[in-house]
Design a protein around this motif. Sequence first.
Motif, PDB file in Angstrom:
ATOM      1  N   GLU A  13       0.417  -1.148   0.033  1.00 10.12           N
ATOM      2  CA  GLU A  13      -0.219   0.501  -0.054  1.00 10.12           C
ATOM      3  C   GLU A  13       0.676   1.363   0.440  1.00 10.12           C
ATOM      4  OE1 GLU A  13      -4.346  -1.723   2.118  1.00 10.12           O
ATOM      5  OE2 GLU A  13      -2.202  -1.112   3.717  1.00 10.12           O
ATOM      6  N   ARG A  14       2.269   1.162  -0.011  1.00 11.23           N
ATOM      7  CA  ARG A  14       3.005   2.403   0.165  1.00 11.23           C
ATOM      8  C   ARG A  14       2.852   3.432   1.228  1.00 11.23           C
ATOM      9  NH1 ARG A  14       5.550   0.152  -3.206  1.00 11.23           N
ATOM     10  NH2 ARG A  14       6.793   0.448  -4.967  1.00 11.23           N
ATOM     11  N   ARG A  15       1.891   2.579   2.938  1.00 10.88           N
ATOM     12  CA  ARG A  15       2.235   3.084   3.483  1.00 10.88           C
ATOM     13  C   ARG A  15       3.433   2.399   5.065  1.00 10.88           C
ATOM     14  NH1 ARG A  15      -3.225   1.054   5.640  1.00 10.88           N
ATOM     15  NH2 ARG A  15      -3.082   2.373   7.438  1.00 10.88           N
ATOM     16  N   ARG A  54       3.361   7.956   3.688  1.00 11.14           N
ATOM     17  CA  ARG A  54       2.474   7.798   2.355  1.00 11.14           C
ATOM     18  C   ARG A  54       3.333   7.900   1.468  1.00 11.14           C
ATOM     19  NH1 ARG A  54      -3.949   8.889   1.699  1.00 11.14           N
ATOM     20  NH2 ARG A  54      -2.789  11.118   1.449  1.00 11.14           N
ATOM     21  N   TYR A  55       3.680   6.659   0.527  1.00 14.55           N
ATOM     22  CA  TYR A  55       3.734   7.551  -0.727  1.00 14.55           C
ATOM     23  C   TYR A  55       2.448   7.714  -0.936  1.00 14.55           C
ATOM     24  CZ  TYR A  55       6.016   8.073  -4.266  1.00 14.55           C
ATOM     25  OH  TYR A  55       7.727   8.376  -5.707  1.00 14.55           O
ATOM     26  N   ASP A  56       3.010   9.006  -1.990  1.00 17.67           N
ATOM     27  CA  ASP A  56       1.502   8.643  -3.027  1.00 17.67           C
ATOM     28  C   ASP A  56       2.197  10.402  -3.620  1.00 17.67           C
ATOM     29  OD1 ASP A  56      -1.190   9.287  -3.692  1.00 17.67           O
ATOM     30  OD2 ASP A  56      -1.082  11.322  -2.554  1.00 17.67           O
ATOM     31  N   ARG A  57       2.009   9.920  -5.191  1.00 17.24           N
ATOM     32  CA  ARG A  57       1.267  10.442  -6.776  1.00 17.24           C
ATOM     33  C   ARG A  57       3.462  11.357  -6.724  1.00 17.24           C
ATOM     34  NH1 ARG A  57      -3.929  13.438  -7.536  1.00 17.24           N
ATOM     35  NH2 ARG A  57      -3.206  13.369  -4.168  1.00 17.24           N
ATOM     36  N   TRP A  78       6.078  12.399  -0.527  1.00 15.26           N
ATOM     37  CA  TRP A  78       6.342  11.452   0.709  1.00 15.26           C
ATOM     38  C   TRP A  78       5.476  12.215   1.527  1.00 15.26           C
ATOM     39  CZ3 TRP A  78       6.442   6.685   2.114  1.00 15.26           C
ATOM     40  CH2 TRP A  78       7.533   5.879   1.541  1.00 15.26           C
ATOM     41  N   TRP A 105      -1.995  15.980   7.016  1.00 13.81           N
ATOM     42  CA  TRP A 105      -0.820  14.763   6.469  1.00 13.81           C
ATOM     43  C   TRP A 105       0.381  16.198   5.849  1.00 13.81           C
ATOM     44  CZ3 TRP A 105       0.193  10.286   5.744  1.00 13.81           C
ATOM     45  CH2 TRP A 105      -0.944   9.093   5.770  1.00 13.81           C
ATOM     46  N   ARG A 125       3.678  17.085   3.907  1.00 11.65           N
ATOM     47  CA  ARG A 125       4.949  16.560   2.941  1.00 11.65           C
ATOM     48  C   ARG A 125       6.142  16.616   3.657  1.00 11.65           C
ATOM     49  NH1 ARG A 125       5.058  18.565  -3.321  1.00 11.65           N
ATOM     50  NH2 ARG A 125       7.126  16.944  -4.154  1.00 11.65           N
TER      51      ARG A 125
END
Length: 246
Positions: free
Chosen positions: A165-167, A195-198, A201, A226, A228
Amino acid sequence: MCDLLVVYLMMRLIQGLILAALNETGLTLPQFNSELLNEAGRVAVSALAFMVLLMLYWLVCETVLKGRTVGRACLMLDIRQAGSGNNPTLGQLANRAMRKFATFGFSGLTLRKPASHDARNGLGWWSPLGVSADSPMSHWRIKIASGSQEGSYVTLGRMESFNKERRILIGRDPNWSSLPLSREAQVSHRHAELRYDRGRWLLRESPAGARNGTFLNGKRLTKGQWTRIQVPATFKIADVELHFQR
């Protein structure tokens, strides 16, 4: 610049082949000094042919060859997903190509930051010739820099929650955490999450809150929000300092 030279040479080669074919058949083109085409007209036709050939060259390189051009090949550049180092998806490549064509490539004229058509699709360029070329993200690691576990670390590729889940879940609860911390620390059972999103981090403290806080650059994070972070990064989970390293 290298690619512009390649396109120019391709144009001259095509012109030579056309003239050779016409000579073999006995046909001739209208003389350039004729009234049909003056000096300005010749320049305009040559410029138009060059632009059309350049767009075709871009189209093939950006879609079929996945961003590889002669210039990039000389530098051993390869397009990857930013951070992870994985190959880009077809959707990322298609979206990148459309953004680049829409601006005629001018979105890539930048020196201090990634081209917008790359950054917006979470893509970047990697080369073994780079002084600080990134390793695949599965090889990145989080090192514990204080407390009873000081000096120990875990690579991202060993974490099941990251692979799926890139978590990355951080806390004292070993059944929940992908990075469990010592029970001697002042860390909450389910303290924080990465979390890694688009291509980015993000770090947040548990929405339920953590008694002793989560700190980035000396500032306590708001629970559930969240934030960055730029890797490499250093942050504190209560009294435990963590180093996120490439």
